[in-house]
Design a protein around this motif. Structure first.
Motif, PDB file in Angstrom:
ATOM      1  N   SER A   1       0.826  -1.206   0.000  1.00  0.00           N
ATOM      2  CA  SER A   1       0.000   0.000   0.000  1.00  0.00           C
ATOM      3  C   SER A   1       0.860   1.257   0.000  1.00  0.00           C
ATOM      4  O   SER A   1       1.949   1.284   0.576  1.00  0.00           O
ATOM      5  N   THR A   2       0.327   2.299  -0.630  1.00  0.00           N
ATOM      6  CA  THR A   2       1.036   3.579  -0.629  1.00  0.00           C
ATOM      7  C   THR A   2       0.813   4.329   0.682  1.00  0.00           C
ATOM      8  O   THR A   2       1.624   5.149   1.075  1.00  0.00           O
TER       9      THR A   2
ATOM     10  N   SER B   1     -14.609  11.950   3.544  1.00  0.00           N
ATOM     11  CA  SER B   1     -16.023  12.283   3.371  1.00  0.00           C
ATOM     12  C   SER B   1     -17.009  11.209   3.816  1.00  0.00           C
ATOM     13  O   SER B   1     -18.207  11.413   3.683  1.00  0.00           O
TER      14      SER B   1
ATOM     15  N   ARG C   1     -18.758   8.831   6.742  1.00  0.00           N
ATOM     16  CA  ARG C   1     -18.863   8.625   8.185  1.00  0.00           C
ATOM     17  C   ARG C   1     -19.119   7.172   8.550  1.00  0.00           C
ATOM     18  O   ARG C   1     -18.949   6.800   9.694  1.00  0.00           O
TER      19      ARG C   1
ATOM     20  N   ASP D   1      -9.932  -0.443   2.297  1.00  0.00           N
ATOM     21  CA  ASP D   1     -10.268  -1.210   1.082  1.00  0.00           C
ATOM     22  C   ASP D   1     -10.323  -0.287  -0.134  1.00  0.00           C
ATOM     23  O   ASP D   1     -10.669   0.884  -0.024  1.00  0.00           O
ATOM     24  N   GLY D   2     -10.004  -0.846  -1.284  1.00  0.00           N
ATOM     25  CA  GLY D   2     -10.197  -0.104  -2.528  1.00  0.00           C
ATOM     26  C   GLY D   2      -9.045   0.772  -2.940  1.00  0.00           C
ATOM     27  O   GLY D   2      -9.191   1.583  -3.861  1.00  0.00           O
ATOM     28  N   GLY D   3      -7.908   0.660  -2.278  1.00  0.00           N
ATOM     29  CA  GLY D   3      -6.720   1.385  -2.708  1.00  0.00           C
ATOM     30  C   GLY D   3      -6.632   2.799  -2.177  1.00  0.00           C
ATOM     31  O   GLY D   3      -7.480   3.250  -1.395  1.00  0.00           O
ATOM     32  N   LEU D   4      -5.593   3.489  -2.621  1.00  0.00           N
ATOM     33  CA  LEU D   4      -5.255   4.816  -2.109  1.00  0.00           C
ATOM     34  C   LEU D   4      -6.392   5.816  -2.323  1.00  0.00           C
ATOM     35  O   LEU D   4      -6.773   6.535  -1.395  1.00  0.00           O
ATOM     36  N   ARG D   5      -6.934   5.852  -3.548  1.00  0.00           N
ATOM     37  CA  ARG D   5      -7.945   6.862  -3.884  1.00  0.00           C
ATOM     38  C   ARG D   5      -9.191   6.687  -3.023  1.00  0.00           C
ATOM     39  O   ARG D   5      -9.680   7.649  -2.418  1.00  0.00           O
ATOM     40  N   GLU D   6      -9.670   5.469  -2.933  1.00  0.00           N
ATOM     41  CA  GLU D   6     -10.878   5.217  -2.144  1.00  0.00           C
ATOM     42  C   GLU D   6     -10.622   5.447  -0.657  1.00  0.00           C
ATOM     43  O   GLU D   6     -11.483   5.945   0.065  1.00  0.00           O
TER      44      GLU D   6
ATOM     45  N   LEU E   1     -10.691   9.186  -0.124  1.00  0.00           N
ATOM     46  CA  LEU E   1     -12.064   9.700  -0.261  1.00  0.00           C
ATOM     47  C   LEU E   1     -12.905   9.337   0.948  1.00  0.00           C
ATOM     48  O   LEU E   1     -13.644  10.157   1.489  1.00  0.00           O
ATOM     49  N   ARG E   2     -12.769   8.088   1.377  1.00  0.00           N
ATOM     50  CA  ARG E   2     -13.542   7.642   2.544  1.00  0.00           C
ATOM     51  C   ARG E   2     -13.136   8.402   3.798  1.00  0.00           C
ATOM     52  O   ARG E   2     -13.969   8.827   4.584  1.00  0.00           O
TER      53      ARG E   2
END
Lengths: 263, 499
Positions: free
Chosen positions: B293-294, B358, B360, B346-351, B354-355
């Motif tokens: 993971s990054t 934003s 809860r 879960d879902g990598g760096l971008r997700e 984002l989670r």
């Protein structure tokens, strides 16, 4: 109809191969994959080479690759609309939706090509610099090299679904825009806005972009020696991606059929 | 008027809130221990057959199945730090230099015994002596019935062994030091000794130390300790001796009833009691980061052995909590491992970003690895349940609720609320709600069994306060309409439902 679409697809492929800009994306993703050991060094440890692959593939494909797919596909129809060459193209015995589907196939081919190139280059780098002999934790072989290849192949195959959905989205935007710049800007802009607002608006579970990395999850967790399962994330990924492809293609076909290309 | 209990019996199980205007200084007991909550004790102090609760400053009598305000009495003040333990109707308090025994009688505290004592200077007594001016009460376990006569003996560890005090006539007196049981002294790590300035330079004598834990059961004392082994390793040992009773006091039998050692293991591997067999159980906990993971994603790696280090089972999971949970989920006498997995990453760096910015809602998976007598711990979870937790703010804000999530305080799997022999899961799934999910052989129910709603819950603890076999909940929350007042504890007793 299918022969006409395939014929148009071959023509579009030839056109794309003649354009220099087409090669920018593949070169960039291969270059980034080759340089990735600078960010994530490969050591002689068992599993390090796999960890490199699991780190590099989703990063290159879902950050840079996604941007490249959006940019490439957003210019497919809009460029022809903007320059007016669309009128000449449709002189041929080719229906509008057939032309559009040929463009969509080209966009999907581009996305698949990027996936293949990233896969080949990362595995090549990993094979040269590290050991690809399975994942071992505490002296126990958790996953053999065959398991790892299978997990990667299945992940790559499933990973094409959201990539294709991204291509369909960009082609749809391309049919709605008047110029390539506007199409690229709109495609990237809408993507960013949707991603930013999807959790507050509680629409994230329905968007295929949420599952862009889900297909790689199993390969990644294999590398870490963690428990993992293809389901249900893969089902969500496939369902949302296929739904998105159908929706975006329908919108693109309807809007393109109704569009006055003389204007 | 229809009785609330009758309504509950018809409708099913639910929690009944009790009047209480104060704070019970509870804290969840460590996983794998028979206790449910620390900071308070249960006992029948007025002899009415109902279990009462004693906190550091209040005695709560159980009246009509609850703890109403009219049944609350303050504890006596001893003018110093005291450690309390309960024996029958009596409350024993150790102070740094004396012993106090009190009993509730005739609606007041009666002093049964007040005796000057010279305690061994180690462990609990060292803590009590560290700030004698502080006026507070905590609870500890120091009363045991070593001779099986029904009266308690006081057992305290000292530098030279385990000291025993027994009652003779009205007073307690030393009744032997169990010497053979304690492990040998080892050299302690040298403290940092200042070399400069020259005036502060001292010749520090080498200090020696011994660390051990002990349990007493059925007139036997069981000690567990680690000793150095070659190659920088340690070897864990468990010795169990019968305790002999004589006129002169207590002594240990010559031959140990049990003497087992583990394989040499790395220093981070700790001995535990995960089942009732004679082999030493071992547990190692390591927190690492994901290699792929990054962002730094924490991975908890728990290695478990139930055969003294011959074989280990490694269980890895992505979780923010660093303490492994053990509980006997299916009531078979073997402590099971409760793994956890957060879906935050879960879902990598971008997700993940984002989670974190934003979203809860958090998904939290509980994975139960059952322990069996023959196979040890299962490598893969026997059952798992995905819980959703709605935070007050997105994780990036690091609100107190999220920080409690990272410490694992939003989940408790030590309670059996329906008394069916399977442990249930109590989870604070919203800032103002605790939900209880029934456990069974196949996992947790999909829908909550009962819920508690209380504004801005700050913490909670599970314990069977009224000793009815069903666990209850203590929860701390601010007083409604009085944000400046300190939080108070609410007591929720589980009523109704099938056993």
């Amino acid at each position: 109809m299918i022969p006409r679409i395939l014929n148009a697809y071959m023509v579009e492929c030839l056109k794309a191969m003649r354009a220099r800009s087409t090669y920018l994306g593949p070169v960039l993703v291969v270059l980034l994959s080759m340089l990735a050991p600078l960010i994530h060094p490969i050591t002689d440890d068992s599993g390090s080479a796999y960890a490199f692959i699991a780190f590099t593939t989703p990063m290159v494909l879902n950050l840079l690759g996604l941007l490249l797919v959006l940019t490439f596909c957003a210019g497919l129809v809009s460029s022809e609309l903007g320059s007016g060459t669309i009128r000449l193209v449709l002189v041929r015995p080719l229906l509008r939706h057939e032309f559009l589907l040929a463009k969509l196939l080209l966009g999907m081919t581009y996305a698949a090509l990027l996936t293949v190139l990233v896969g080949v280059s990362t595995w090549a780098v990993a094979a040269i610099q590290g050991r690809l002999s399975g994942v071992v934790f505490g002296g126990e072989m958790l996953h053999t090299s065959t398991d790892m290849v299978e997990a990667y192949m299945l992940g790559a195959l499933a990973g094409l679904a959201p990539q294709f959905a991204a291509a369909a989205f960009a082609v749809m935007v391309s049919t709605l825009a008047r110029s390539t710049g506007a199409a690229v800007g709109a495609a990237v802009g809408i993507w960013i806005v949707c991603d930013t607002l999807k959790y507050p608006l509680r629409i994230a579970p329905f968007l295929f972009s949420t599952y862009m990395e889900s297909p790689w999850q199993v390969f990644t967790t294999y590398c870490e020696g963690l428990e993992s399962s293809w389901t249900p994330a893969l089902y969500y990924c496939l369902a949302s991606s296929l739904g998105a492809i159908a929706l975006f293609t329908t919108v693109a076909v309807v809007s393109f059929n109704r569009r006055n290309i003389q204007a | 008027m229809i009785s609330p209990l009758l309504v509950l019996a018809i409708l099913g199980a639910d929690f009944v809130q009790q009047e209480f205007d104060g704070v019970i200084p509870y804290e969840p007991a460590p996983y794998g221990t028979p206790e449910k909550g620390k900071g308070f004790r249960l006992g029948d102090f007025n002899g009415d057959g109902a279990s009462d609760v004693i906190t550091k400053d209040t005695l709560l009598f159980q009246i009509d199945g609850g703890f109403p305000r009219r049944g609350q009495r303050p504890l006596p003040n001893f003018g110093g730090r005291a450690a309390g333990d309960v024996w029958g109707l009596d409350l024993y308090f150790l102070l740094a230099d004396r012993l106090e025994v009190v009993r509730w009688s005739n609606d007041t505290w009666q002093r049964v015994l007040s005796q000057e004592m010279v305690w061994p200077r180690a462990g609990l007594i060292t803590q009590l002596s560290s700030s004698p001016e502080e006026n507070s009460i905590s609870f500890a376990t120091f009363l045991f019935d070593l001779d099986g006569q029904g009266a308690p003996e006081i057992i305290l560890p000292g530098e030279d062994g385990v000291h025993v005090y027994r009652r003779k006539g009205p007073f307690f007196e030393p009744a032997g030091t169990l010497l053979a049981a304690v492990p040998p002294l080892t050299l302690a790590n040298a403290d940092n000794v200042a070399l400069w300035p020259k005036e502060r330079r001292v010749l520090a004598p080498p200090t020696q130390t011994r660390t051990f834990s002990f349990t007493i059961q059925e007139r036997q004392i069981r000690l567990a300790y680690a000793s150095p082994a070659p190659g920088g390793m340690v070897q864990h040992r468990i010795c169990q001796y019968p305790v002999l009773t004589g006129e002169a006091g207590f002594s240990l039998g010559q031959e140990p009833a049990l003497d087992v050692t583990s394989k040499p293991v790395p220093p981070g591997v700790n001995a535990m009691f995960l089942n009732n067999d004679d082999a030493i159980d071992l547990c190692q906990t390591q927190v690492t980061s994901m290699l792929t993971s990054t962002v730094p994603v924490p991975v908890l790696n728990v290695s478990l052995s139930t055969d003294g280090g011959e074989t280990f089972t490694s269980i890895r999971s992505v979780t923010l909590t660093t303490t492994p949970r053990f509980a006997d989920m299916n009531g078979d006498g073997f402590l099971d491992f409760i793994g956890e997995r957060t879906a935050l990453f879960d879902g990598g760096l971008r997700e993940t970003l984002l989670r974190a910015m934003s979203r809860r809602r958090l998904e939290h998976e509980v994975r139960v690895h059952l322990q069996s007598a023959t196979k040890g711990f299962s490598n893969t979870p026997v059952f798992a349940h995905l819980f959703s937790v709605d935070l007050d703010k997105a994780p990036l804000h690091q609100s107190p609720l999220f920080m409690r999530y990272t410490r694992g305080s939003l989940l408790d799997t030590q309670g059996d609320f329906d008394a069916n022999g399977f442990l249930d899961a109590a989870i604070q799934d919203r800032p103002d709600r605790i939900s209880v999910y029934r456990g069974s052989q196949t996992g947790f129910d999909d829908a909550p069994y009962a819920t508690i709603t209380l504004p801005a819950i700050e913490s909670f603890c599970v314990a069977d306060l009224n000793a009815d076999g069903r666990d209850d909940i203590l929860a701390d929350a601010p007083v409604p309409g009085a944000p400046d007042r300190p939080s108070r504890t609410s007591i929720y007793l589980m009523k109704g439902g099938a056993q």
